[in-house]
Scaffold this active site. Structure first.
Site, short mmCIF file in Angstrom:
data_model
loop_
_atom_site.label_atom_id
_atom_site.label_comp_id
_atom_site.label_asym_id
_atom_site.label_seq_id
_atom_site.Cartn_x
_atom_site.Cartn_y
_atom_site.Cartn_z
N GLY A 69 0.71 -1.27 -0.02
CA GLY A 69 -0.22 -0.03 -0.10
C GLY A 69 0.70 1.33 -0.17
O GLY A 69 0.56 2.29 -0.87
N SER A 70 1.86 1.24 0.79
CA SER A 70 2.89 2.49 0.80
C SER A 70 3.28 2.92 -0.62
O SER A 70 3.63 3.93 -0.84
CB SER A 70 4.10 2.30 1.83
N GLN A 177 -7.52 0.48 4.01
CA GLN A 177 -8.24 -0.18 5.16
C GLN A 177 -9.67 -0.13 4.45
O GLN A 177 -10.35 -1.00 5.02
CB GLN A 177 -8.44 0.94 6.31
N SER A 197 -3.74 -2.80 -0.66
CA SER A 197 -2.75 -3.65 -0.17
C SER A 197 -3.54 -5.08 0.11
O SER A 197 -4.32 -5.23 1.07
CB SER A 197 -2.07 -3.12 0.98
N ALA A 198 -2.79 -6.08 -0.37
CA ALA A 198 -3.40 -7.50 -0.15
C ALA A 198 -3.33 -8.01 1.19
O ALA A 198 -4.44 -8.51 1.46
CB ALA A 198 -2.71 -8.43 -1.02
N HIS A 199 -2.67 -7.69 2.04
CA HIS A 199 -2.53 -8.27 3.38
C HIS A 199 -3.67 -7.80 4.14
O HIS A 199 -3.74 -8.27 5.26
CB HIS A 199 -1.23 -8.02 3.94
N THR A 235 10.63 -7.14 -11.93
CA THR A 235 10.03 -8.81 -12.17
C THR A 235 8.82 -9.06 -11.19
O THR A 235 8.95 -8.73 -9.93
CB THR A 235 10.85 -9.82 -11.98
N CYS A 323 6.27 5.04 18.87
CA CYS A 323 7.38 5.07 19.33
C CYS A 323 8.27 5.79 18.78
O CYS A 323 8.82 5.55 17.51
CB CYS A 323 7.80 3.54 19.77
N1 PLP Z 1 -2.59 3.45 4.15
C1 PLP Z 1 -3.34 3.09 5.25
C2 PLP Z 1 -4.60 3.66 5.58
C3 PLP Z 1 -2.72 2.01 5.94
O1 PLP Z 1 -3.59 1.64 6.81
C4 PLP Z 1 -1.68 1.33 5.55
C5 PLP Z 1 -0.95 0.01 6.54
O2 PLP Z 1 -1.51 0.31 7.42
C6 PLP Z 1 -0.85 1.61 4.54
C7 PLP Z 1 -1.39 2.58 3.57
C8 PLP Z 1 0.50 1.07 4.17
O3 PLP Z 1 -0.06 -0.28 3.53
P1 PLP Z 1 1.19 -1.47 3.48
O4 PLP Z 1 1.50 -1.83 4.80
O5 PLP Z 1 0.65 -2.40 2.49
O6 PLP Z 1 2.42 -0.61 3.05
#
Ligand code: PLP
Length: 376
Positions: A69-70, A177, A197-199, A235, A323
């Site tokens: 996702g990032s 989310q 993001s798949a996870h 890849t 933290c």
């Molecule tokens: N954006 C949001 C709103 C998220 O909650 C998260 C991860 O918690 C991310 C982006 C980043 O996703 P990833 O962990 O797949 O990089």
């Protein structure tokens, strides 16, 4: 171990794992290779692209695979901003975005872009009038998250989409989310770009996707080969992509029941806490929030301490505290919704998922009650 941190990550659905396995050692070819096991991998990637497109109502060629996702947020915001710089250099976002968006915007500021960070109200909503007022002649991009990762607030996405369309501004939304917890239609909501993001929806870690509407220019952020229509070199993570496609098709077909189930568990949790524990504060909106998200401050007990004590009892939950340099800082998202530092530092996020049960929720509440009695 009882898990209430589905917003952090989800276990991979075993049906998804089974789909992925052949791509590790049988169908292991490079998708760019011209022989059969290369081509079959290319086919598998394009099939996953279709599955994702179907879930959010876009064309398959509008989906680009990334590593998370990032990366999707970085590629969308930097890529769109840099490709559209000749039209302007102003970006609008909110103060409660995930660091993947906030830090990306900060980095663009160092490169000469101007960023407006919108305030949110006590429930975490941006103000639509303020958004409209902040639009300038040089505004090229609005990036507002679909739903917040800590307090679960669902932003007024369709209203933002309408405004962006009317003013001819590109609209990106971080939906990391929201996907898997809400039904999303990019065409209906006038969304030009969306990260996922798949996870977060029972798929594997290390794979994400970015939707960018046909016709929107964006610049690749990684130099190298010509994969993903020259927009994302490297890849492809084929097992991950196959898993992501299958995970989204499963969650999409099971979404109505999924939403009902996690909402029921979340509402039960809130009801039990409200009835049985004094001096609490619910963070975020009560109605427009992700179905599986609860965020409650147990005043007098630091969120990080609560997480530690729950962990000792085999329970996984989260606080929004970060933290930094050895110091635990209260949630910055909640500090944007209240000036009360006690509320921000005592927040506990519990996020419910498809493997939770009513018994789990009762166990959680009993343990919180006991901790509150002993440590408050
Ligand atoms: N954006 C949001 C709103 C998220 O909650 C998260 C991860 O918690 C991310 C982006 C980043 O996703 P990833 O962990 O797949 O990089």
């Amino acid at each position: 171990m009882i898990y209430f941190d589905y917003a952090a990550t989800t276990p991979v659905d075993s049906r998804v794992i089974n789909k992925m396995i052949p791509y590790f050692n049988k169908e292991f070819g490079n998708p760019s290779s011209m022989y059969d096991i290369g081509r079959s991998n290319k086919y598998a990637i394009n099939n996953a692209r279709k599955e994702i497109a179907e879930a959010i109502n876009c064309y398959p060629e509008e989906i680009y695979f990334t590593s998370c996702g990032s990366e999707s947020d970085n590629l969308a915001i930097k890529g769109i901003a840099k490709a559209n710089k000749s039209k302007g250099n102003h970006i609008i976002t909110s103060k409660i975005e995930h660091p993947a968006v906030l830090e990306t915007c900060k980095s663009l500021e160092k490169e000469g872009f101007e960023v407006t960070y919108l305030d949110v109200d006590e429930n975490g909503f941006i103000n639509i009038d303020e958004l409209e007022k902040s639009i300038k002649n040089n505004t090229i991009l609005i990036s507002i998250m679909y739903a917040n990762n800590e307090i679960g607030t669902i932003e007024p996405i369709s209203e933002i989409g309408k405004i962006a369309k009317k003013r001819n501004i590109i609209f990106h939304t971080d939906s990391v989310q929201a996907i898997g917890n809400l039904r999303i239609d990019v065409k209906k909501s006038n969304i030009d770009s969306l990260s996922m993001s798949a996870h977060k929806f029972y798929g594997p870690k290390g794979v994400g996707a970015l939707y960018v509407r046909n016709g929107i220019s964006f610049k690749r952020q990684q130099d190298g080969g010509h994969q993903e229509e020259n927009k994302r070199s490297g890849t492809e993570n084929v097992p991950g992509i196959v898993g992501m496609g299958y995970a989204i098709s499963l969650i999409d077909s099971e979404l109505t029941n999924h939403i009902e189930k996690v909402k029921y568990l979340r509402d039960l949790y809130i009801k039990l806490v409200v009835n049985e524990i004094a001096d609490i504060h619910i963070n975020g909106s009560l109605d427009k929030r992700l179905p599986g998200n609860a965020n409650i401050s147990f005043l007098g007990i630091k969120g990080s301490k609560m997480v530690e004590l729950l962990n000792e009892r085999g329970i996984c939950a989260s606080s929004g505290s970060a933290c930094s340099a050895g110091l635990i800082k209260p949630s910055s998202v909640i500090l944007n919704t209240t000036s009360n530092i006690n509320i921000a530092s005592s927040a506990l996020r519990t996020t419910f998922g498809k493997y939770n049960t009513v018994e789990d929720v009762k166990f959680l509440v009993e343990n919180i009650k006991d901790i509150v009695k002993k440590y408050r």
